[in-house]
Design a protein around this motif. Structure first.
Motif, PDB file in Angstrom:
ATOM      1  N   CYS A   1       0.836  -1.211   0.000  1.00  0.00           N
ATOM      2  CA  CYS A   1       0.000   0.000   0.000  1.00  0.00           C
ATOM      3  C   CYS A   1       0.870   1.259   0.000  1.00  0.00           C
ATOM      4  O   CYS A   1       0.560   2.237  -0.689  1.00  0.00           O
ATOM      5  CB  CYS A   1      -0.943  -0.014   1.195  1.00  0.00           C
ATOM      6  SG  CYS A   1      -2.244  -1.262   1.052  1.00  0.00           S
ATOM      7  N   GLN A   2       1.952   1.224   0.766  1.00  0.00           N
ATOM      8  CA  GLN A   2       2.856   2.385   0.803  1.00  0.00           C
ATOM      9  C   GLN A   2       3.494   2.622  -0.561  1.00  0.00           C
ATOM     10  O   GLN A   2       3.657   3.766  -1.000  1.00  0.00           O
ATOM     11  CB  GLN A   2       3.943   2.175   1.866  1.00  0.00           C
ATOM     12  CG  GLN A   2       3.417   2.345   3.289  1.00  0.00           C
ATOM     13  CD  GLN A   2       4.424   1.907   4.346  1.00  0.00           C
ATOM     14  OE1 GLN A   2       5.417   1.245   4.057  1.00  0.00           O
ATOM     15  NE2 GLN A   2       4.143   2.277   5.596  1.00  0.00           N
TER      16      GLN A   2
ATOM     17  N   LEU B   1       2.179   1.867  -3.511  1.00  0.00           N
ATOM     18  CA  LEU B   1       1.155   2.461  -4.375  1.00  0.00           C
ATOM     19  C   LEU B   1       0.958   3.943  -4.066  1.00  0.00           C
ATOM     20  O   LEU B   1       0.877   4.777  -4.971  1.00  0.00           O
ATOM     21  CB  LEU B   1      -0.175   1.713  -4.195  1.00  0.00           C
ATOM     22  CG  LEU B   1      -0.412   0.490  -5.071  1.00  0.00           C
ATOM     23  CD1 LEU B   1      -1.576  -0.322  -4.541  1.00  0.00           C
ATOM     24  CD2 LEU B   1      -0.679   0.909  -6.518  1.00  0.00           C
ATOM     25  N   GLU B   2       0.873   4.249  -2.783  1.00  0.00           N
ATOM     26  CA  GLU B   2       0.646   5.639  -2.387  1.00  0.00           C
ATOM     27  C   GLU B   2       1.845   6.504  -2.788  1.00  0.00           C
ATOM     28  O   GLU B   2       1.682   7.628  -3.258  1.00  0.00           O
ATOM     29  CB  GLU B   2       0.411   5.719  -0.875  1.00  0.00           C
ATOM     30  CG  GLU B   2      -0.166   7.051  -0.461  1.00  0.00           C
ATOM     31  CD  GLU B   2      -0.985   6.986   0.820  1.00  0.00           C
ATOM     32  OE1 GLU B   2      -1.628   7.988   1.117  1.00  0.00           O
ATOM     33  OE2 GLU B   2      -0.966   5.942   1.505  1.00  0.00           O
ATOM     34  N   GLY B   3       3.056   5.934  -2.632  1.00  0.00           N
ATOM     35  CA  GLY B   3       4.264   6.666  -3.005  1.00  0.00           C
ATOM     36  C   GLY B   3       4.329   6.970  -4.485  1.00  0.00           C
ATOM     37  O   GLY B   3       4.970   7.943  -4.912  1.00  0.00           O
TER      38      GLY B   3
ATOM     39  N   GLY C   1       1.788   7.829  -6.179  1.00  0.00           N
ATOM     40  CA  GLY C   1       0.761   8.828  -6.475  1.00  0.00           C
ATOM     41  C   GLY C   1      -0.621   8.265  -6.734  1.00  0.00           C
ATOM     42  O   GLY C   1      -1.528   9.010  -7.126  1.00  0.00           O
ATOM     43  N   TYR C   2      -0.814   6.957  -6.527  1.00  0.00           N
ATOM     44  CA  TYR C   2      -2.142   6.380  -6.753  1.00  0.00           C
ATOM     45  C   TYR C   2      -3.045   6.616  -5.549  1.00  0.00           C
ATOM     46  O   TYR C   2      -2.592   6.667  -4.400  1.00  0.00           O
ATOM     47  CB  TYR C   2      -2.029   4.884  -7.075  1.00  0.00           C
ATOM     48  CG  TYR C   2      -1.395   4.651  -8.424  1.00  0.00           C
ATOM     49  CD1 TYR C   2      -2.032   5.073  -9.596  1.00  0.00           C
ATOM     50  CD2 TYR C   2      -0.143   4.045  -8.549  1.00  0.00           C
ATOM     51  CE1 TYR C   2      -1.445   4.876 -10.837  1.00  0.00           C
ATOM     52  CE2 TYR C   2       0.451   3.856  -9.793  1.00  0.00           C
ATOM     53  CZ  TYR C   2      -0.212   4.276 -10.933  1.00  0.00           C
ATOM     54  OH  TYR C   2       0.367   4.103 -12.174  1.00  0.00           O
ATOM     55  N   ARG C   3      -4.330   6.767  -5.836  1.00  0.00           N
ATOM     56  CA  ARG C   3      -5.313   7.122  -4.801  1.00  0.00           C
ATOM     57  C   ARG C   3      -5.908   5.869  -4.162  1.00  0.00           C
ATOM     58  O   ARG C   3      -5.851   4.776  -4.729  1.00  0.00           O
ATOM     59  CB  ARG C   3      -6.441   7.966  -5.410  1.00  0.00           C
ATOM     60  CG  ARG C   3      -5.966   9.298  -5.984  1.00  0.00           C
ATOM     61  CD  ARG C   3      -7.105  10.031  -6.677  1.00  0.00           C
ATOM     62  NE  ARG C   3      -7.654   9.235  -7.777  1.00  0.00           N
ATOM     63  CZ  ARG C   3      -8.964   9.065  -8.019  1.00  0.00           C
ATOM     64  NH1 ARG C   3      -9.873   9.613  -7.232  1.00  0.00           N
ATOM     65  NH2 ARG C   3      -9.362   8.339  -9.046  1.00  0.00           N
ATOM     66  N   PHE C   4      -6.530   6.068  -3.015  1.00  0.00           N
ATOM     67  CA  PHE C   4      -7.178   4.979  -2.288  1.00  0.00           C
ATOM     68  C   PHE C   4      -8.637   5.323  -1.995  1.00  0.00           C
ATOM     69  O   PHE C   4      -8.966   6.459  -1.672  1.00  0.00           O
ATOM     70  CB  PHE C   4      -6.453   4.696  -0.958  1.00  0.00           C
ATOM     71  CG  PHE C   4      -5.224   3.849  -1.116  1.00  0.00           C
ATOM     72  CD1 PHE C   4      -5.243   2.495  -0.794  1.00  0.00           C
ATOM     73  CD2 PHE C   4      -4.053   4.386  -1.622  1.00  0.00           C
ATOM     74  CE1 PHE C   4      -4.117   1.702  -0.969  1.00  0.00           C
ATOM     75  CE2 PHE C   4      -2.919   3.608  -1.797  1.00  0.00           C
ATOM     76  CZ  PHE C   4      -2.955   2.259  -1.465  1.00  0.00           C
TER      77      PHE C   4
ATOM     78  N   ARG D   1      -7.855   3.209   2.948  1.00  0.00           N
ATOM     79  CA  ARG D   1      -6.519   2.818   3.381  1.00  0.00           C
ATOM     80  C   ARG D   1      -6.622   1.753   4.457  1.00  0.00           C
ATOM     81  O   ARG D   1      -7.682   1.571   5.069  1.00  0.00           O
ATOM     82  CB  ARG D   1      -5.749   4.034   3.899  1.00  0.00           C
ATOM     83  CG  ARG D   1      -5.355   5.010   2.797  1.00  0.00           C
ATOM     84  CD  ARG D   1      -4.662   6.246   3.342  1.00  0.00           C
ATOM     85  NE  ARG D   1      -4.143   7.081   2.251  1.00  0.00           N
ATOM     86  CZ  ARG D   1      -4.893   7.884   1.513  1.00  0.00           C
ATOM     87  NH1 ARG D   1      -6.211   7.984   1.756  1.00  0.00           N
ATOM     88  NH2 ARG D   1      -4.362   8.601   0.534  1.00  0.00           N
TER      89      ARG D   1
ATOM     90  N   ALA E   1      -7.438   0.304  -3.347  1.00  0.00           N
ATOM     91  CA  ALA E   1      -6.803   1.321  -4.189  1.00  0.00           C
ATOM     92  C   ALA E   1      -7.749   1.662  -5.336  1.00  0.00           C
ATOM     93  O   ALA E   1      -8.704   0.920  -5.609  1.00  0.00           O
ATOM     94  CB  ALA E   1      -5.476   0.806  -4.720  1.00  0.00           C
TER      95      ALA E   1
END
Length: 321
Positions: free
Chosen positions: A114-115, A117-119, A121-124, A127, A139
Motif C-alpha cells: 500500500c505504501q 502504491l501511495e508513493g 501517487g495512486y489514490r485509495f 486505506r 486502491a
C-alpha cells in the motif's frame, strides 16, 4: 480436440473493464506486477484489447497462452476516449449504477504494498488504517475502479502485524485473486454458477450484523481449496432483502453509463459447451452463430451480467485470434 465438454476443464479466464486511457491503465496494472500477455487490435471497429496477468515463474498460469489462464484482466479501449474530457467510466460502486464491485489483488506484505502504491501517487478508496477492517485496503485505478488489496499471509493484520514492520514487497509474488459482483438473489446466482457454469462454492462469509453475505466460487483446476494465493475466483455479494424487491436491479455495466463489461470463461470445446448451455434454458446475449465473430459467445447470468465463452487454446493448439 475434445468432442465433448467437461466443466472440470473450464477456467474463469478474465474480467473486462473499459478504460479511458490505456497507457495510464496498463502502467497502473504493470505497477501492480502484472504483465501485458496479449494485445488485440480491431482498428476497423475502433477498439483495442489489452490482456494483463501475473506471469512470474511462481505464478499458477506462468507461460500459458492467454485463454489458458485464470486471473486475467482485459482492458478495453474505444478509440478517442483518452481525448474526450467528458468521458468517464461507471466504476460500479455509485448509486444508482451499482453492480460490479471490484477486482482483488493478494500481496506478500500488505503495508509495504500500500505504501508503494501511495508513493507512486495512486489514490485509495480505503486505506489500511481506515474503518474497522485493518487488514484490507482498496486502491483506485486511473478510471476509479476499486482494486481490493489483501494479504497472501493468513492472519496478517496489516499495520498492526509485527511481521509487516519495515518489510519490503515484491509485486512478482502477487495474485489476481477475485472479481466481485453484487447479486440480487443469492440462491438463484449460486445455483446458476454451480449447476450451469460448473463452479464450486469454496467459501461463504456471513455478515449478519452488516446485512450481507459473501460467496467465493472457483473452478477446481490444480489450485486446491480457497486460499489467498489462488487466482481466478468469483466473489458474489448478496445484500439481505434485495431478492424480495420486485423492482430491484443491479447495473450490468453494459447499459449506459458503461464500465465493467463481462467475465469470461474459457472452455475445452466451444461448440460442445454452447450445445450444453443451449440445453439448460439459459439466456443468450450472443450465440456463436450470431454476428461476425463466430468464435465467441455471451450468455447472461441471473442478474444480466454478461459471461463471455471462449475456446481454451490448449485444447486446439492454435490461437483464437
Amino acid at each position: 480436440m475434445a468432442t465433448t465438454t467437461d466443466t472440470k476443464n473450464y477456467k474463469f479466464n478474465h474480467s473486462m473493464l473499459r478504460v479511458k486511457d490505456p497507457k495510464a491503465s496498463v502502467k497502473f496494472y504493470e505497477f501492480l506486477g502484472m504483465s501485458l500477455v496479449k494485445k488485440l487490435s480491431f482498428p476497423e471497429n475502433k477498439f483495442d484489447l489489452y490482456f494483463l496477468a501475473y506471469d512470474g515463474p511462481g505464478t499458477p498460469s506462468h507461460g500459458n497462452s492467454v485463454f489458458d489462464r485464470e486471473g486475467v484482466i482485459e482492458l478495453t479501449h474505444n478509440y478517442g476516449t483518452e481525448n474526450d474530457p467528458e468521458y468517464k467510466v461507471n466504476n460500479g460502486n455509485s448509486e444508482p449504477h451499482r453492480g460490479f464491485g471490484h477486482v482483488c489483488i493478494t500481496v506478500d506484505r500488505i503495508q509495504a504494498a500500500c505504501q508503494r502504491l501511495e508513493g507512486a501517487g495512486y489514490r485509495f478508496q480505503k486505506r489500511l488504517t481506515d474503518g474497522h477492517m485493518k487488514n484490507i485496503a482498496f486502491a483506485l485505478d486511473p478510471d476509479g475502479y476499486w482494486v481490493e488489496i489483501i494479504s497472501l499471509r493468513a492472519g496478517s493484520e496489516g499495520p498492526e502485524d509485527p511481521e509487516e514492520q519495515g518489510a519490503e514487497t515484491d509485486p512478482k509474488t502477487y495474485r489476481m485473486n477475485h472479481t466481485m459482483l453484487r447479486v440480487k438473489d443469492a440462491e438463484k446466482s449460486l445455483k446458476f454458477y454451480q449447476e450451469v457454469m460448473g463452479m464450486s462454492l469454496l467459501r461463504t462469509m456471513e455478515q449478519p450484523a452488516a446485512g450481507f453475505n459473501l460467496y467465493f466460487l472457483g473452478y477446481p483446476g490444480s489450485q486446491g481449496g480457497f486460499t489467498a494465493d489462488r487466482e481466478g475466483l468469483l466473489e458474489l455479494t448478496w445484500n439481505y432483502g434485495t431478492e424480495k424487491d420486485e423492482n430491484f436491479k443491479y447495473h450490468d455495466g453494459n447499459s449506459e453509463p458503461q464500465g465493467f463489461g463481462h467475465i469470461c470463461v474459457s472452455v475445452d470445446n466451444i461448440n460442445a459447451a454452447c450445445e450444453r448451455f443451449e440445453g439448460m434454458n439459459i439466456n443468450w446475449k450472443k450465440r456463436l452463430t450470431d454476428g461476425r465473430m463466430k468464435n465467441v459467445a455471451f450468455l447472461l447470468d441471473p442478474d444480466g451480467y454478461w459471461i463471455e465463452l471462449v475456446q481454451n487454446e490448449r485444447f486446439t493448439g492454435k490461437d483464437n485470434f
